[in-house]
Design an enzyme around this catalytic site. Structure first.
Site, PDB file in Angstrom:
ATOM      1  N   LYS A  73      75.628  70.497  35.025  1.00  0.00           N
ATOM      2  CA  LYS A  73      76.434  70.514  36.151  1.00  0.00           C
ATOM      3  C   LYS A  73      77.785  69.935  35.667  1.00  0.00           C
ATOM      4  CE  LYS A  73      72.466  71.093  39.426  1.00  0.00           C
ATOM      5  NZ  LYS A  73      71.881  70.296  40.105  1.00  0.00           N
ATOM      6  N   HIS A 103      56.705  70.851  34.398  1.00  0.00           N
ATOM      7  CA  HIS A 103      58.119  70.049  34.398  1.00  0.00           C
ATOM      8  C   HIS A 103      57.867  68.578  34.071  1.00  0.00           C
ATOM      9  CE1 HIS A 103      60.753  72.724  36.700  1.00  0.00           C
ATOM     10  NE2 HIS A 103      59.731  73.144  37.454  1.00  0.00           N
ATOM     11  N   THR A 158      68.943  69.177  35.022  1.00  0.00           N
ATOM     12  CA  THR A 158      70.193  70.231  35.446  1.00  0.00           C
ATOM     13  C   THR A 158      71.463  69.471  35.785  1.00  0.00           C
ATOM     14  OG1 THR A 158      69.142  70.272  37.731  1.00  0.00           O
ATOM     15  CG2 THR A 158      68.504  72.131  36.146  1.00  0.00           C
ATOM     16  N   LYS A 169      70.600  60.673  40.076  1.00  0.00           N
ATOM     17  CA  LYS A 169      69.220  61.361  39.713  1.00  0.00           C
ATOM     18  C   LYS A 169      68.531  60.307  40.539  1.00  0.00           C
ATOM     19  CE  LYS A 169      70.116  61.733  34.872  1.00  0.00           C
ATOM     20  NZ  LYS A 169      69.650  63.317  34.637  1.00  0.00           N
ATOM     21  N   ARG A 170      67.330  61.132  41.078  1.00  0.00           N
ATOM     22  CA  ARG A 170      66.144  60.134  41.650  1.00  0.00           C
ATOM     23  C   ARG A 170      65.894  58.906  40.876  1.00  0.00           C
ATOM     24  NH1 ARG A 170      60.977  61.192  39.996  1.00  0.00           N
ATOM     25  NH2 ARG A 170      60.882  63.015  38.382  1.00  0.00           N
TER      26      ARG A 170
END
Length: 878
Positions: free
Chosen positions: A726, A416, A722, A611-612
């Site tokens: 969405k 990742h 991702t 997002k983080r």
């Protein structure tokens, strides 16, 4: 006579390495019916007719649903209509829905046991599941009936849904991807289980201090118990740490001594959509082998004092800490050890369970890869590789070479990240102390592997050093990505660009050794059930009505959304599409008003980044862009401001507790918002909100409301993403860099519907080189950004000195290239403003974007894994 016990052994781990108790047997009668000589199934116990009359069936009609809910109110909660609140009503409704899930779950597991198909197991340290009740009712096809039944009982389904806390099992995209794959595996009728950890306090509950900084509190997600999980007190495995490993003949060893804890299983049902198949997520909780040490408390042991409570609960606390929180802060030696403990505890329990299940089929271990495929979601579960070797070699007496063949045909590895600092490494001294047997196995694997490399590339010492599992230094480190690569049958990235970078950079030596066929791509995907129908029912209903299709048609085949293209020019459809978007914006505004107390202009453009917090995701670039917009507005005359497109900017996301720069970014966002939102000159044209404690449920409100979303990582750093998928599925347009899945989204929806900016991946390393060796002052390179930084430093948004460490990451090396991309970024935002002014054309872009998102379904992605990697097939539960 009586039996006696050696009191000195109380609370001590067993000394044997043989773990006969691993062969867990659920019942004396086994899992599937025995047959007589004629092949007829024999009923295992009691009167068959009585049993079958008592087996529960689905409650599918409103009267039976209300009866089930009321029954749980009285018998599970011990309450009545007189003292039932929304929380109690939610719990009773959840238990009723769980009863239906269990009917399908039992049928599914019995079907798998009878048919013995090849199974896949998805090991992920995170499963960001979100709320379960809404999703369960949707996948069961019973939402309307439960809504009706709950109405008859005097409650509102939406109110009950709000009572559920998000499961504290994940933090970011890694965990949400895993959750989507579980949903899709059930919906695609694939035999797949997930394995993770049951974190008592999640990652943390995010709070914002008066000075704007992030505070972390325990996430009380289990405060009212979890009605969706089934404690499996009969599914437990002993897990060992520390001790010593004694070599025997050959490659075998006995690992003994040290500390033992118990892994206990909790099962969560994962229902498929429009199918009977209901798979399982098994989570492990760590428990002490023995809890309260009464001997220590009573002072009946050496070095004990009466009433020594700390010593009495020491073992219990040490064990329970393993599954207390997700990602304990690893900036300390204790935190590092706890993280490694977590990873081994989880992988060891999962492997014990998988091996036990396989052995119950009575097939030889040589056939293990024919019936088992294990997917490693990132490097976190990599210890599963030496653990399976330990089980096979030490416990099952499988020769080393055969064990390695079995292992390397069982595992599959998803990478990742290509960020070097994000590739996991563990200090050798820590591994030697905590997992001495695994350190031996890793050394053995490394020696055999490097000998093979040397035979192929004789004399290439630098290549051997790069490919070694052991990184030399003080201390030495174990490279987990290298171990995951050589221990797996296949390695994949999660977007086309990312997979190319994996092959060209971090895994280049391994590509040279194994050949390119071992390294491939599976672009991430999202489940359209949650990320369209559940979070945006208005849009889902409009699509169903417009395409004249039942929802199941496009929710299980997202490519059918392309039918929307022929309606994009229809003014009546455009109006309906815009009305859905406006409704979602008003829902978000209501959330902000009720939680933060601020009124939001719903006629403005909604710009969202969720997002983080991480430097490579460049929330800092976004907030610098917001400040630039604010300063530009302040420079305008009142007449000029009348021509400006109003904008509301939303941020949400958590920073890791030890990530100082990311936490400073949150603090800056919050304090910039305080100034901007209070400025009478500009507040109607620009406002900014940081929404605390980001979760799946909050994303379900934010994503459908967005007009534009930002995915602005430095090129080559975002594996896939991702959230971009969405947003686009829900008709939001994308502004971003040419990175990750942004590229493939643009290929599908057309670049005219995406707002790209910034340097491309091939230029990044050269630019970093220039920053390091030929720096140019920021005032000269990017005057607009220099002005923004100077305003922050001067204290316009609070004490400027606080932000110096953050600002210096830009002024100095600027590793993530904000100075290089800022001008291009501002220009892209201007293009967004111009496009938004033409509302009709904007709506067309929105429609076209949604219509072309078929590629990005997790149903497609999970089938890619099933067919190209695991070699498993759909198996329909009759």
């Amino acid at each position: 006579m009586t039996s006696t016990i050696d009191t000195s052994k109380i609370g001590q781990p067993t000394k044997t390495a043989k773990t006969a108790q691993r062969r867990h047997v659920r019942t004396l009668t086994g899992y599937t019916p025995e047959t007589d000589a004629t092949g007829k199934e024999k009923w295992p116990v009691g009167d068959e007719k009585v049993w079958k009359e008592g087996i529960p069936t689905l409650t599918t009609e409103v009267p039976s649903i209300t009866k089930s809910i009321v029954n749980h109110v009285h018998t599970s909660l011990a309450r009545q209509a007189y003292n039932l609140d929304n929380l109690g009503a939610y719990q009773a409704a959840a238990l009723s829905a769980r009863d239906n899930l269990l009917v399908k779950w039992n049928e599914t597991q019995l079907h798998y046991s009878r048919k013995t198909p090849k199974r896949a197991y998805y090991l992920s340290l995170e499963f960001l599941m979100g709320r379960t009740l809404d999703n369960a009712l949707l996948n069961l096809g019973m939402k309307e009936k439960y809504q009706d039944g709950i109405d008859k009982l005097g409650f509102n389904l939406e109110d009950l849904l709000d009572q559920e806390r998000d499961a504290g099992l994940g933090n970011g995209g890694l965990g949400r991807l895993a959750a989507c794959y579980l949903d899709s595996s059930s919906s695609q009728e694939l035999p797949l289980w997930g394995y993770g950890l049951r974190y008592k306090y999640g990652i943390f509950q995010q709070l914002i201090a008066p000075d704007g900084s992030q505070l972390e509190a325990p996430d009380p997600w289990l405060e009212h118990d979890n009605p969706w999980e089934l404690p499996r007190t009969d599914v437990t495995y002993p897990i060992r740490f520390y001790g010593h490993a004694e070599r025997l003949d050959g490659m075998k060893a006995i690992w003994s001594g040290g500390q033992e804890v118990v892994a206990m299983a909790y099962d969560t049902m994962i229902p498929g959509y429009d199918t009977k198949t209901t798979n399982n997520l098994r989570l492990w909780e760590s428990k002490p082998k023995r809890g309260f040490d009464l001997q220590s408390f009573n002072g009946e042991c050496d070095h004990c004092l009466p009433g020594d409570y700390e010593r009495a609960v020491e073992a219990s606390n040490s064990a329970e800490a393993i599954t207390s929180v997700l990602y304990p802060n690893d900036h300390t030696t204790f935190g590092k050890e706890l993280r490694l403990k977590q990873q081994y505890f989880w992988t060891a329990a999962s492997l014990a369970d998988i091996v036990r299940r396989f052995k119950n089929t009575d097939k030889p271990l040589t056939e293990f890869p024919d019936y088992v495929a294990i997917q490693l979601n990132d490097t976190h579960p990599t210890l599963a590789i030496p653990e399976l070797m330990r089980i096979l070699v030490d416990e099952e007496d499988v020769p080393w070479d055969k064990a390695w063949e079995i292992t390397t045909n069982t595992f599959f590895f998803t990478n990742h990240t290509v960020l070097p600092e994000a590739l996991e490494k563990w200090p050798v001294p820590l591994m030697e102390n905590l997992l001495p047997r695994h350190m031996q196995i890793i050394y053995d694997i490394n020696l055999v592997f490097l000998q093979a490399v040397e035979r192929k590339f004789p004399g290439d010492k630098e290549r051997l050093a790069r490919m070694s599992l052991i990184e030399e230094g003080f201390p030495k480190n174990i490279r987990m990505a290298n171990l995951a690569c050589i221990g797996s049958r296949k390695v994949n990235g999660v977007a086309e660009l990312h997979s190319e970078l994996v092959r060209a950079t971090i895994m280049k030596d391994f590509v040279d050794f194994y050949g390119v066929s071992k390294f491939s791509n599976v672009t991430n995907g999202i489940t359209p059930r949650r990320w369209l129908d559940q979070c945006n029912p208005g849009l889902s209903n409009l699509i169903s009505e417009t395409l004249k299709l039942p929802k199941a048609a496009f929710l299980k085949d997202l490519t059918k959304l392309e039918g929307l293209l022929e309606h994009a020019e229809n003014p009546a459809f455009q109006k309906k599409w815009a009305a859905v978007k406006q409704s979602n914006k008003e829902r978000l505004a209501h959330y902000v008003e009720t939680t933060l107390g601020f009124k939001v202009n719903t006629r403005a453009m909604f710009d969202v980044q969720i997002k983080r917090l991480h430097e490579y995701k460049r929330q800092t670039l976004n907030i610098m862009g917001v400040i630039h917009r604010y300063l530009t507005l302040k420079d305008m005359t009142p007449e000029e401001r009348k021509k400006v497109n109003p904008k509301v900017v939303f941020f949400a996301g958590k920073a890791a507790p030890g990530y100082y720069i990311a936490k400073l970014t949150i603090r800056l966002i919050v304090n910039v918002a305080r100034i901007i939102n209070a400025d009478p000159d500009t507040k109607d044209l620009l406002s900014l909100y940081f929404l605390p404690d980001y979760s799946v449920s909050l994303a379900e409100i934010l994503i459908p409301a967005s007009d534009i979303s930002q995915h602005i990582s430095t090129a080559g750093t975002e594996a896939s993403g991702t959230s971009n998928m969405k947003f686009c599925l829900n008709g939001g347009l994308l502004v971003g860099t040419v990175d990750g899945a942004n590229i493939e989204i643009a290929e599908e929806v057309g670049e005219s519907n995406v707002f790209f900016f910034g340097h491309l991946t091939p230029a990044v390393e050269d630019l970093r080189y220039q920053h390091m060796y030929h720096p140019v002052p920021i005032e000269q390179k990017c005057p607009p950004l220099a002005r923004v930084i100077n305003e922050v430093a001067a204290g316009r948004f609070g004490d400027g000195g606080v932000y110096e460490p953050l600002l210096n990451t830009i002024r100095n090396t600027d590793y993530y290239l904000l100075t290089e991309d800022f001008d291009s970024y501002i220009q892209a935002l201007k293009l967004v403003d111009e496009a938004y002014q033409d509302r009709t054309e904007w709506i067309k872009k929105s429609i076209r974007t949604t219509a072309k998102m078929g590629k990005f379904s997790s149903d497609r992605a999970i089938q890619d894994y099933a067919q190209e990697y695991w070699n498993i097939e759909s198996t329909k539960v009759e």
